[in-house]
Design a protein around this motif. Sequence first.
Motif, PDB file in Angstrom:
ATOM      1  N   TYR A  59       4.384   4.490  11.000  1.00 36.23           N
ATOM      2  CA  TYR A  59       3.015   4.050  11.221  1.00 36.23           C
ATOM      3  C   TYR A  59       2.495   3.442   9.937  1.00 36.23           C
ATOM      4  O   TYR A  59       2.853   3.883   8.850  1.00 36.23           O
ATOM      5  CB  TYR A  59       2.138   5.228  11.659  1.00 36.23           C
ATOM      6  N   TYR A  60       1.627   2.431  10.094  1.00 36.14           N
ATOM      7  CA  TYR A  60       1.180   1.666   8.948  1.00 36.14           C
ATOM      8  C   TYR A  60      -0.328   1.461   8.972  1.00 36.14           C
ATOM      9  O   TYR A  60      -0.952   1.407  10.031  1.00 36.14           O
ATOM     10  CB  TYR A  60       1.862   0.290   8.932  1.00 36.14           C
ATOM     11  N   ALA A  61      -0.877   1.290   7.794  1.00 31.93           N
ATOM     12  CA  ALA A  61      -2.260   0.858   7.687  1.00 31.93           C
ATOM     13  C   ALA A  61      -2.364  -0.570   8.208  1.00 31.93           C
ATOM     14  O   ALA A  61      -1.422  -1.363   8.094  1.00 31.93           O
ATOM     15  CB  ALA A  61      -2.718   0.921   6.233  1.00 31.93           C
ATOM     16  N   LYS A  62      -3.510  -0.885   8.771  1.00 29.30           N
ATOM     17  CA  LYS A  62      -3.712  -2.222   9.341  1.00 29.30           C
ATOM     18  C   LYS A  62      -3.487  -3.317   8.312  1.00 29.30           C
ATOM     19  O   LYS A  62      -2.982  -4.390   8.623  1.00 29.30           O
ATOM     20  CB  LYS A  62      -5.133  -2.335   9.893  1.00 29.30           C
ATOM     21  N   SER A  63      -3.832  -3.028   7.083  1.00 33.18           N
ATOM     22  CA  SER A  63      -3.756  -4.055   6.038  1.00 33.18           C
ATOM     23  C   SER A  63      -2.335  -4.452   5.675  1.00 33.18           C
ATOM     24  O   SER A  63      -2.107  -5.483   5.058  1.00 33.18           O
ATOM     25  CB  SER A  63      -4.481  -3.568   4.786  1.00 33.18           C
ATOM     26  N   VAL A  64      -1.347  -3.615   6.078  1.00 34.60           N
ATOM     27  CA  VAL A  64       0.030  -3.885   5.681  1.00 34.60           C
ATOM     28  C   VAL A  64       0.999  -3.950   6.851  1.00 34.60           C
ATOM     29  O   VAL A  64       2.181  -4.255   6.653  1.00 34.60           O
ATOM     30  CB  VAL A  64       0.529  -2.829   4.671  1.00 34.60           C
ATOM     31  N   GLU A  65       0.563  -3.668   8.056  1.00 36.73           N
ATOM     32  CA  GLU A  65       1.489  -3.438   9.158  1.00 36.73           C
ATOM     33  C   GLU A  65       2.371  -4.626   9.484  1.00 36.73           C
ATOM     34  O   GLU A  65       3.470  -4.442  10.025  1.00 36.73           O
ATOM     35  CB  GLU A  65       0.724  -2.991  10.398  1.00 36.73           C
ATOM     36  N   ASP A  66       1.944  -5.820   9.180  1.00 36.70           N
ATOM     37  CA  ASP A  66       2.764  -7.004   9.461  1.00 36.70           C
ATOM     38  C   ASP A  66       3.636  -7.408   8.282  1.00 36.70           C
ATOM     39  O   ASP A  66       4.433  -8.349   8.395  1.00 36.70           O
ATOM     40  CB  ASP A  66       1.867  -8.190   9.835  1.00 36.70           C
ATOM     41  N   ARG A  67       3.517  -6.688   7.162  1.00 37.86           N
ATOM     42  CA  ARG A  67       4.206  -7.115   5.947  1.00 37.86           C
ATOM     43  C   ARG A  67       5.099  -6.030   5.334  1.00 37.86           C
ATOM     44  O   ARG A  67       6.045  -6.357   4.608  1.00 37.86           O
ATOM     45  CB  ARG A  67       3.171  -7.551   4.893  1.00 37.86           C
ATOM     46  N   PHE A  68       4.793  -4.782   5.593  1.00 35.52           N
ATOM     47  CA  PHE A  68       5.532  -3.678   4.988  1.00 35.52           C
ATOM     48  C   PHE A  68       6.346  -2.945   6.052  1.00 35.52           C
ATOM     49  O   PHE A  68       5.945  -2.916   7.227  1.00 35.52           O
ATOM     50  CB  PHE A  68       4.583  -2.677   4.343  1.00 35.52           C
TER      51      PHE A  68
END
Length: 124
Positions: A59-68
Amino acid sequence: QAQLTESGGGLVQAGGRLLLTCVGSDRIFGKDILGWFRQAPGKEREFVGNIDWSGIRAYYAKSVEDRFSIGRNNDEKKVYLQMTNLKPDDTAVYHCATYGGSGSYYDVKSYVYWGQGTQVTVSS
């Protein structure tokens, strides 16, 4: 001794990539959810992402979900944070941590053991 050690940080230009690695000691790399957090100067530590023991669910923070993206190797007691398309706003000290078993996955207070962190600096 319970210990987490991060590595792989550095200076990179915007749009670049880095791979962070966190190595855990035997005592604290059991069937734990492992998280990545970051703390920029003057800001609170914030959730970046986490991964379950199987390595299947992350699970990812919205700010990074497409990049990390986060991965782990339980045999080697390592968890990874692959960062791509880095932005200056990603500049921070990045920490890995073990989830304590209760509380929100996104809350710093829910994590028990922490590494010292590795500095990531993204230049514009």
